[in-house]
Enzyme design. Structure first.
Site, PDB file in Angstrom:
ATOM      1  NE  ARG A 125      -2.985  -7.170  -4.358  1.00 44.13           N
ATOM      2  CZ  ARG A 125      -3.788  -7.355  -3.336  1.00 44.13           C
ATOM      3  NH1 ARG A 125      -3.306  -7.720  -2.180  1.00 44.13           N
ATOM      4  NH2 ARG A 125      -5.078  -7.222  -3.488  1.00 44.13           N
ATOM      5  CB  SER A 183      -4.140  -6.511   4.764  1.00 42.72           C
ATOM      6  OG  SER A 183      -3.812  -5.233   4.289  1.00 42.72           O
ATOM      7  CG  HIS A 188      -1.908  -1.006   1.376  1.00 42.06           C
ATOM      8  ND1 HIS A 188      -2.029  -1.808   2.494  1.00 42.06           N
ATOM      9  CD2 HIS A 188      -2.889  -1.408   0.529  1.00 42.06           C
ATOM     10  CE1 HIS A 188      -3.048  -2.629   2.331  1.00 42.06           C
ATOM     11  NE2 HIS A 188      -3.583  -2.424   1.156  1.00 42.06           N
ATOM     12  CE  LYS A 228     -13.042  -6.853   2.502  1.00 41.27           C
ATOM     13  NZ  LYS A 228     -11.869  -6.311   1.816  1.00 41.27           N
TER      14      LYS A 228
HETATM   15  P1  ADP Z   1      -9.863  -3.661  -0.227  1.00 43.06           P
HETATM   16  O1  ADP Z   1     -10.488  -4.319   0.964  1.00 43.06           O
HETATM   17  O2  ADP Z   1     -10.629  -2.526  -0.794  1.00 43.06           O
HETATM   18  O3  ADP Z   1      -9.349  -4.609  -1.278  1.00 43.06           O
HETATM   19  P2  ADP Z   1      -7.139  -3.335   0.586  1.00 43.06           P
HETATM   20  O4  ADP Z   1      -6.676  -2.567   1.776  1.00 43.06           O
HETATM   21  O5  ADP Z   1      -6.938  -4.808   0.594  1.00 43.06           O
HETATM   22  O6  ADP Z   1      -8.637  -2.927   0.415  1.00 43.06           O
HETATM   23  O7  ADP Z   1      -6.495  -2.742  -0.729  1.00 43.06           O
HETATM   24  C1  ADP Z   1      -6.646  -1.403  -1.114  1.00 43.06           C
HETATM   25  C2  ADP Z   1      -6.051  -1.198  -2.492  1.00 43.06           C
HETATM   26  O8  ADP Z   1      -4.654  -1.449  -2.451  1.00 43.06           O
HETATM   27  C3  ADP Z   1      -6.592  -2.115  -3.584  1.00 43.06           C
HETATM   28  O9  ADP Z   1      -6.603  -1.382  -4.797  1.00 43.06           O
HETATM   29  C4  ADP Z   1      -5.576  -3.222  -3.646  1.00 43.06           C
HETATM   30  O10 ADP Z   1      -5.553  -3.835  -4.919  1.00 43.06           O
HETATM   31  C5  ADP Z   1      -4.299  -2.436  -3.395  1.00 43.06           C
HETATM   32  N1  ADP Z   1      -3.216  -3.255  -2.856  1.00 43.06           N
HETATM   33  C6  ADP Z   1      -3.253  -4.085  -1.799  1.00 43.06           C
HETATM   34  N2  ADP Z   1      -2.055  -4.672  -1.592  1.00 43.06           N
HETATM   35  C7  ADP Z   1      -1.232  -4.188  -2.549  1.00 43.06           C
HETATM   36  C8  ADP Z   1       0.128  -4.427  -2.906  1.00 43.06           C
HETATM   37  N3  ADP Z   1       0.866  -5.313  -2.247  1.00 43.06           N
HETATM   38  N4  ADP Z   1       0.650  -3.756  -3.970  1.00 43.06           N
HETATM   39  C9  ADP Z   1      -0.125  -2.890  -4.661  1.00 43.06           C
HETATM   40  N5  ADP Z   1      -1.413  -2.637  -4.399  1.00 43.06           N
HETATM   41  C10 ADP Z   1      -1.969  -3.267  -3.356  1.00 43.06           C
END
Ligand code: ADP
Length: 165
Positions: free
Chosen positions: A95, A133, A22, A46
């Site tokens: 990703r 996460s 992130h 969630k």
């Molecule tokens: P959500 O529950 O909306 O998927 P996340 O916190 O998991 O929320 O992810 C938020 C955003 O960050 C999404 O666009 C996700 O694809 C992106 N994201 C999560 N992990 C990574 C990573 N390792 N590299 C790049 N983008 C990421």
């Protein structure tokens, strides 16, 4: 020219907790847009590990050196939140191809709900393309090493959570 707020972008997500993946997107997006609002979804369905306040605080600490990044929480539909902020741009990270179908669906639905919204996808840096996460929580739950995956304050917060603190 009317200021439509085109240079303010919103990066929405659960951030439960924020990872280096992130943060990589946040740092890169902060260079492209004048202002980046990281919007943390208070998603009750969630069942998050960290409360909204904890997730906001961890993000604030991890982005303290980025003056044009603002951390905020939201509960409504993303587009309602964006209207309130006068923002029209959404940033999402990609990703792998597996993210694409869901992300495209989200983007098209947001576009359907408001024609003023544009979504920008940023490819993750390859070293973080395996990172989520959920994976971080799974490793930390079994006391595995997460120091390469999250910033130090998140590592400490995970240790506290999983040692019953
Ligand atoms: P959500 O529950 O909306 O998927 P996340 O916190 O998991 O929320 O992810 C938020 C955003 O960050 C999404 O666009 C996700 O694809 C992106 N994201 C999560 N992990 C990574 C990573 N390792 N590299 C790049 N983008 C990421």
């Amino acid at each position: 020219m009317e200021d439509k707020g085109w240079k303010v972008a919103v990066y929405p997500g659960s951030f439960d907790p924020v990872t280096n993946g992130h943060l990589d997107i946040i740092r890169r997006a902060a260079k492209v847009f004048d202002k980046l609002i990281v919007a943390v979804l208070n998603n009750t369905s969630k069942n998050p590990l960290f409360t909204l306040e904890e997730r906001l605080e961890l993000l604030r600490q991890a982005t303290a050196d980025l003056p044009n990044v603002e951390i905020d929480g939201f509960r409504d539909l993303l587009i309602s939140y964006m209207k309130q902020k006068n923002a029209h741009l959404v940033v999402r990270g990609l990703r792998a191809v597996s993210d694409f179908e869901y992300e495209l669906q989200l983007a098209l639905n947001n576009r359907h709900l408001s024609e003023d919204i544009e979504t920008f996808f940023m490819p993750s840096t390859p070293q973080y393309s395996f990172l989520s996460s959920s994976i971080v929580k799974e490793i930390a739950r079994f006391h595995g090493p997460v120091s390469d995956l999250v910033p130090p304050e998140v590592e400490r917060a995970l240790t506290r959570k999983f040692s019953g603190g």
